[in-house]
Scaffold this motif. Structure first.
Motif, PDB file in Angstrom:
ATOM      1  N   ASP A  75     -22.672 -20.381 -58.956  1.00  0.00           N
ATOM      2  CA  ASP A  75     -23.964 -21.015 -59.214  1.00  0.00           C
ATOM      3  C   ASP A  75     -24.513 -21.499 -57.877  1.00  0.00           C
ATOM      4  O   ASP A  75     -24.122 -22.564 -57.380  1.00  0.00           O
ATOM      5  CB  ASP A  75     -23.797 -22.179 -60.200  1.00  0.00           C
ATOM      6  CG  ASP A  75     -25.139 -22.769 -60.648  1.00  0.00           C
ATOM      7  OD1 ASP A  75     -26.128 -22.601 -59.902  1.00  0.00           O
ATOM      8  OD2 ASP A  75     -25.189 -23.396 -61.715  1.00  0.00           O
ATOM      9  N   VAL A  76     -25.401 -20.727 -57.291  1.00  0.00           N
ATOM     10  CA  VAL A  76     -25.923 -21.041 -55.957  1.00  0.00           C
ATOM     11  C   VAL A  76     -26.686 -22.360 -55.974  1.00  0.00           C
ATOM     12  O   VAL A  76     -26.592 -23.172 -55.045  1.00  0.00           O
ATOM     13  CB  VAL A  76     -26.807 -19.891 -55.453  1.00  0.00           C
ATOM     14  CG1 VAL A  76     -27.512 -20.288 -54.160  1.00  0.00           C
ATOM     15  CG2 VAL A  76     -25.973 -18.635 -55.220  1.00  0.00           C
ATOM     16  N   ALA A  77     -27.449 -22.619 -57.039  1.00  0.00           N
ATOM     17  CA  ALA A  77     -28.237 -23.853 -57.117  1.00  0.00           C
ATOM     18  C   ALA A  77     -27.329 -25.076 -57.090  1.00  0.00           C
ATOM     19  O   ALA A  77     -27.637 -26.087 -56.433  1.00  0.00           O
ATOM     20  CB  ALA A  77     -29.095 -23.846 -58.378  1.00  0.00           C
ATOM     21  N   GLU A  78     -26.199 -25.010 -57.772  1.00  0.00           N
ATOM     22  CA  GLU A  78     -25.290 -26.156 -57.799  1.00  0.00           C
ATOM     23  C   GLU A  78     -24.646 -26.377 -56.431  1.00  0.00           C
ATOM     24  O   GLU A  78     -24.429 -27.525 -56.014  1.00  0.00           O
ATOM     25  CB  GLU A  78     -24.219 -25.947 -58.861  1.00  0.00           C
ATOM     26  CG  GLU A  78     -23.378 -27.183 -59.109  1.00  0.00           C
ATOM     27  CD  GLU A  78     -22.525 -27.071 -60.355  1.00  0.00           C
ATOM     28  OE1 GLU A  78     -22.336 -28.105 -61.032  1.00  0.00           O
ATOM     29  OE2 GLU A  78     -22.057 -25.955 -60.651  1.00  0.00           O
ATOM     30  N   LEU A  79     -24.359 -25.292 -55.722  1.00  0.00           N
ATOM     31  CA  LEU A  79     -23.818 -25.447 -54.372  1.00  0.00           C
ATOM     32  C   LEU A  79     -24.848 -26.067 -53.434  1.00  0.00           C
ATOM     33  O   LEU A  79     -24.506 -26.877 -52.572  1.00  0.00           O
ATOM     34  CB  LEU A  79     -23.369 -24.089 -53.838  1.00  0.00           C
ATOM     35  CG  LEU A  79     -22.090 -23.514 -54.462  1.00  0.00           C
ATOM     36  CD1 LEU A  79     -21.860 -22.082 -54.000  1.00  0.00           C
ATOM     37  CD2 LEU A  79     -20.880 -24.382 -54.111  1.00  0.00           C
ATOM     38  N   ARG A  80     -26.118 -25.706 -53.599  1.00  0.00           N
ATOM     39  CA  ARG A  80     -27.159 -26.315 -52.766  1.00  0.00           C
ATOM     40  C   ARG A  80     -27.287 -27.814 -53.066  1.00  0.00           C
ATOM     41  O   ARG A  80     -27.523 -28.626 -52.164  1.00  0.00           O
ATOM     42  CB  ARG A  80     -28.493 -25.606 -52.989  1.00  0.00           C
ATOM     43  CG  ARG A  80     -28.563 -24.213 -52.373  1.00  0.00           C
ATOM     44  CD  ARG A  80     -29.992 -23.733 -52.264  1.00  0.00           C
ATOM     45  NE  ARG A  80     -30.090 -22.504 -51.497  1.00  0.00           N
ATOM     46  CZ  ARG A  80     -30.249 -21.301 -52.033  1.00  0.00           C
ATOM     47  NH1 ARG A  80     -30.314 -21.175 -53.362  1.00  0.00           N
ATOM     48  NH2 ARG A  80     -30.322 -20.226 -51.276  1.00  0.00           N
ATOM     49  N   GLU A  81     -27.145 -28.180 -54.325  1.00  0.00           N
ATOM     50  CA  GLU A  81     -27.175 -29.605 -54.674  1.00  0.00           C
ATOM     51  C   GLU A  81     -26.019 -30.352 -54.019  1.00  0.00           C
ATOM     52  O   GLU A  81     -26.164 -31.485 -53.570  1.00  0.00           O
ATOM     53  CB  GLU A  81     -27.104 -29.761 -56.191  1.00  0.00           C
ATOM     54  CG  GLU A  81     -28.365 -29.307 -56.924  1.00  0.00           C
ATOM     55  CD  GLU A  81     -28.212 -29.388 -58.431  1.00  0.00           C
ATOM     56  OE1 GLU A  81     -27.150 -29.858 -58.895  1.00  0.00           O
ATOM     57  OE2 GLU A  81     -29.149 -28.981 -59.143  1.00  0.00           O
ATOM     58  N   ASP A 107     -29.212 -27.493 -42.957  1.00  0.00           N
ATOM     59  CA  ASP A 107     -30.128 -26.346 -42.918  1.00  0.00           C
ATOM     60  C   ASP A 107     -29.355 -25.033 -42.990  1.00  0.00           C
ATOM     61  O   ASP A 107     -29.741 -24.106 -43.708  1.00  0.00           O
ATOM     62  CB  ASP A 107     -30.968 -26.399 -41.643  1.00  0.00           C
ATOM     63  CG  ASP A 107     -31.953 -27.570 -41.642  1.00  0.00           C
ATOM     64  OD1 ASP A 107     -32.209 -28.125 -42.738  1.00  0.00           O
ATOM     65  OD2 ASP A 107     -32.452 -27.920 -40.561  1.00  0.00           O
ATOM     66  N   GLU A 108     -28.257 -24.944 -42.242  1.00  0.00           N
ATOM     67  CA  GLU A 108     -27.479 -23.708 -42.235  1.00  0.00           C
ATOM     68  C   GLU A 108     -26.784 -23.494 -43.574  1.00  0.00           C
ATOM     69  O   GLU A 108     -26.705 -22.364 -44.075  1.00  0.00           O
ATOM     70  CB  GLU A 108     -26.450 -23.760 -41.107  1.00  0.00           C
ATOM     71  CG  GLU A 108     -27.086 -23.732 -39.720  1.00  0.00           C
ATOM     72  CD  GLU A 108     -26.064 -23.910 -38.608  1.00  0.00           C
ATOM     73  OE1 GLU A 108     -24.888 -24.220 -38.933  1.00  0.00           O
ATOM     74  OE2 GLU A 108     -26.431 -23.751 -37.422  1.00  0.00           O
ATOM     75  N   ALA A 109     -26.268 -24.565 -44.180  1.00  0.00           N
ATOM     76  CA  ALA A 109     -25.562 -24.434 -45.453  1.00  0.00           C
ATOM     77  C   ALA A 109     -26.513 -24.058 -46.581  1.00  0.00           C
ATOM     78  O   ALA A 109     -26.141 -23.312 -47.489  1.00  0.00           O
ATOM     79  CB  ALA A 109     -24.838 -25.736 -45.786  1.00  0.00           C
ATOM     80  N   LEU A 110     -27.749 -24.550 -46.532  1.00  0.00           N
ATOM     81  CA  LEU A 110     -28.712 -24.186 -47.572  1.00  0.00           C
ATOM     82  C   LEU A 110     -29.103 -22.716 -47.470  1.00  0.00           C
ATOM     83  O   LEU A 110     -29.421 -22.082 -48.474  1.00  0.00           O
ATOM     84  CB  LEU A 110     -29.956 -25.074 -47.474  1.00  0.00           C
ATOM     85  CG  LEU A 110     -29.778 -26.528 -47.919  1.00  0.00           C
ATOM     86  CD1 LEU A 110     -31.080 -27.303 -47.748  1.00  0.00           C
ATOM     87  CD2 LEU A 110     -29.316 -26.614 -49.374  1.00  0.00           C
ATOM     88  N   GLU A 111     -29.102 -22.171 -46.263  1.00  0.00           N
ATOM     89  CA  GLU A 111     -29.408 -20.754 -46.090  1.00  0.00           C
ATOM     90  C   GLU A 111     -28.286 -19.875 -46.638  1.00  0.00           C
ATOM     91  O   GLU A 111     -28.533 -18.775 -47.148  1.00  0.00           O
ATOM     92  CB  GLU A 111     -29.618 -20.430 -44.606  1.00  0.00           C
ATOM     93  CG  GLU A 111     -30.939 -20.953 -44.047  1.00  0.00           C
ATOM     94  CD  GLU A 111     -31.149 -20.532 -42.607  1.00  0.00           C
ATOM     95  OE1 GLU A 111     -30.339 -19.704 -42.123  1.00  0.00           O
ATOM     96  OE2 GLU A 111     -32.092 -21.011 -41.977  1.00  0.00           O
ATOM     97  N   GLU A 112     -27.055 -20.346 -46.543  1.00  0.00           N
ATOM     98  CA  GLU A 112     -25.909 -19.561 -47.011  1.00  0.00           C
ATOM     99  C   GLU A 112     -24.963 -20.476 -47.789  1.00  0.00           C
ATOM    100  O   GLU A 112     -23.875 -20.830 -47.329  1.00  0.00           O
ATOM    101  CB  GLU A 112     -25.179 -18.928 -45.822  1.00  0.00           C
ATOM    102  CG  GLU A 112     -24.196 -17.856 -46.227  1.00  0.00           C
ATOM    103  CD  GLU A 112     -23.555 -17.178 -45.023  1.00  0.00           C
ATOM    104  OE1 GLU A 112     -22.627 -16.382 -45.241  1.00  0.00           O
ATOM    105  OE2 GLU A 112     -23.978 -17.448 -43.889  1.00  0.00           O
ATOM    106  N   PRO A 113     -25.358 -20.898 -49.004  1.00  0.00           N
ATOM    107  CA  PRO A 113     -24.558 -21.878 -49.748  1.00  0.00           C
ATOM    108  C   PRO A 113     -23.159 -21.392 -50.105  1.00  0.00           C
ATOM    109  O   PRO A 113     -22.244 -22.203 -50.261  1.00  0.00           O
ATOM    110  CB  PRO A 113     -25.408 -22.139 -51.004  1.00  0.00           C
ATOM    111  CG  PRO A 113     -26.328 -20.969 -51.108  1.00  0.00           C
ATOM    112  CD  PRO A 113     -26.597 -20.529 -49.718  1.00  0.00           C
TER     113      PRO A 113
END
Length: 442
Positions: free
Chosen positions: A200-206, A254-260
């Motif tokens: 779940d990419v959205a949850e990793l971004r959170e 910023d880097e983690a949001l680009e590649e969660p």
């Protein structure tokens, strides 16, 4: 007499201008098997163009080992050195020279190029550069006033002339050796499948934002509240300033949001089976310095395999907590584990993490030998934000070369996909990390 440096080929405008200046200050005694000088030359003349053809053919027939000692193996012909006060050659059409080379040397001539160095009066010095010898024998293909069909030329010390019988035999022997070793027949096959993990990419971004907020809050929790706040702050044990810490946190976010999916790289490298290649030499000729390059037609991620441990840290590459990066604690950043030699006598390494590009290098692949890459080196994973994003197969293309073999072998194979459903386990792990797990579920 000018000092002419032949240790390496002069590259760039300044280096070639200095090279010409040294030649102008010297004389024809500097001419060797790798260098020929001409004055009063005109490439609009057929006779002069055919002298260039003769040099190109002759330079290509030099002994490779001897040629390699000068100009990185290349041979150089310089046209237009000063004669009677006039430097350079008149303007000319390069296509005329190309046409003559095709006529007398064929459509597969030695590799060559031309570079110009400005002289005066609209004239140029011309530098003809011939590639290192490739052990092919190239006779003259058509007769003219200056060249005779069937003649084989060789560049020797200070001259380009017809090859003698013994020289021709040596050329043919090198060509025969090269032809014998030119056949590459190597099989490359994968062992196992490629892992696909549904996340779940959205949850990793959170989770990235949660880590960012938590790290920034540490500054407020540790801020001194006394009249001596500034003085106390100047004696912080953290090697970073507050501004450096905040900048590092924002840069990481910023880097983690680009590649969660990078947040679970460590976990994936522990939980996935390593990628293994089986490589077989199908010929009776041993190969040395074998290099195999692989690429994939899907956004596969390559990771170095890790042994499992009892720790689980998502986004382990985030900045250290405030106050923990102390001068009192040695930093191990940049250190990598030592890899012990193994029977494989080579390595498999990650050239590009995503999209994955791998490089396998072997010191030797003996005749009819089969080798497998080590089973604790590299993991290949395809992260997918849903089951529908997973292809049934992924195609890998490969390119193989070997030392002293003038041939490139290419191929491809398909990898079947294994499917792992990680959304629920990650959801529970993240909830536990954030303290969101209900008591009855703990």
């Amino acid at each position: 007499m000018g000092i002419v440096d032949s240790s390496k080929l002069p590259i760039g405008n300044r280096a070639r201008a200095a090279f010409i200046a040294a030649l102008e200050a010297s004389d024809d005694r500097v001419e060797r098997h790798y260098l020929e000088l001409k004055s009063g030359f005109d490439l609009n003349s057929k006779a002069d163009r055919r002298k260039v053809v003769k040099f190109i053919l002759g330079a290509s027939h030099r002994d490779p080992a001897k040629a390699a000692r000068h100009f990185d193996g290349y041979a150089v012909m310089v046209l237009g050195l000063t004669l009677d006060g006039v430097a350079g050659v008149p303007k000319f059409e390069l296509m005329d020279l190309e046409r003559d080379i095709d006529t007398f040397a064929g459509t597969d001539p030695p590799g060559w190029d031309v570079d110009l160095v400005p002289a005066s009066g609209g004239r140029d010095y011309v530098i003809v550069i011939v590639d290192p010898p490739d052990d092919k024998v190239r006779p003259v293909l058509q007769s003219s006033d200056a060249l005779q069909s069937g003649d084989v030329y060789i560049r020797v010390e200070g001259a380009t002339r017809r090859a003698t019988g013994s020289e021709l035999i040596a050329m043919m022997a090198r060509a025969g050796t090269q032809a014998q070793g030119a056949i590459l027949d190597v099989s490359v096959e994968p062992d196992g499948v490629l892992h696909s993990l549904v996340i779940d990419v959205a949850e990793l971004r959170e989770l990235v934002d949660w880590h960012r907020d938590r790290l920034k809050a540490q500054l407020e929790d540790t801020a001194p509240r006394s009249p001596f706040a500034v003085l106390q702050g100047s004696f912080s044990t953290d090697r970073r300033s507050e501004r450096e810490f905040l900048d590092a946190v924002e840069k990481w976010r910023d880097e983690a949001l680009e590649e969660p999916e990078s947040g679970i790289h460590d976990l994936a490298s522990q939980m996935s089976r390593p990628f293994i290649l089986k490589i077989r030499n199908n010929t009776a000729t041993s190969l040395k310095e074998v290099r195999l390059e692989l690429a994939f037609d899907a956004p596969v991620t390559a990771l170095y395999w890790q042994g499992q441990d009892n720790t689980l840290d998502l986004f382990a590459d985030r900045p250290k907590n405030w106050g923990t990066d102390s001068y009192l604690t040695p930093s191990l950043t940049g250190l990598r584990p030592l890899v012990a030699p193994n029977a494989f006598e080579g390595s498999i390494r990650i050239a590009t993490q995503r999209p994955a590009e791998l490089v396998v290098e072997m010191r030797r692949l003996h005749s009819e030998q089969s080798l497998s890459t080590p089973d604790e080196d590299v993991v290949l994973v395809l992260f997918a934000d849903g089951p529908d994003a997973i292809p049934d197969t992924v195609t890998a293309t490969w390119r193989l070369t070997a030392g002293e073999v003038n041939e490139v072998l290419r191929g491809s194979f398909k990898l079947d996909m294994s499917r792992g459903e990680w959304r629920e386990p990650l959801h529970w792990t993240i909830a536990q990390l954030r303290g969101d797990v209900p008591e009855e579920d703990e």
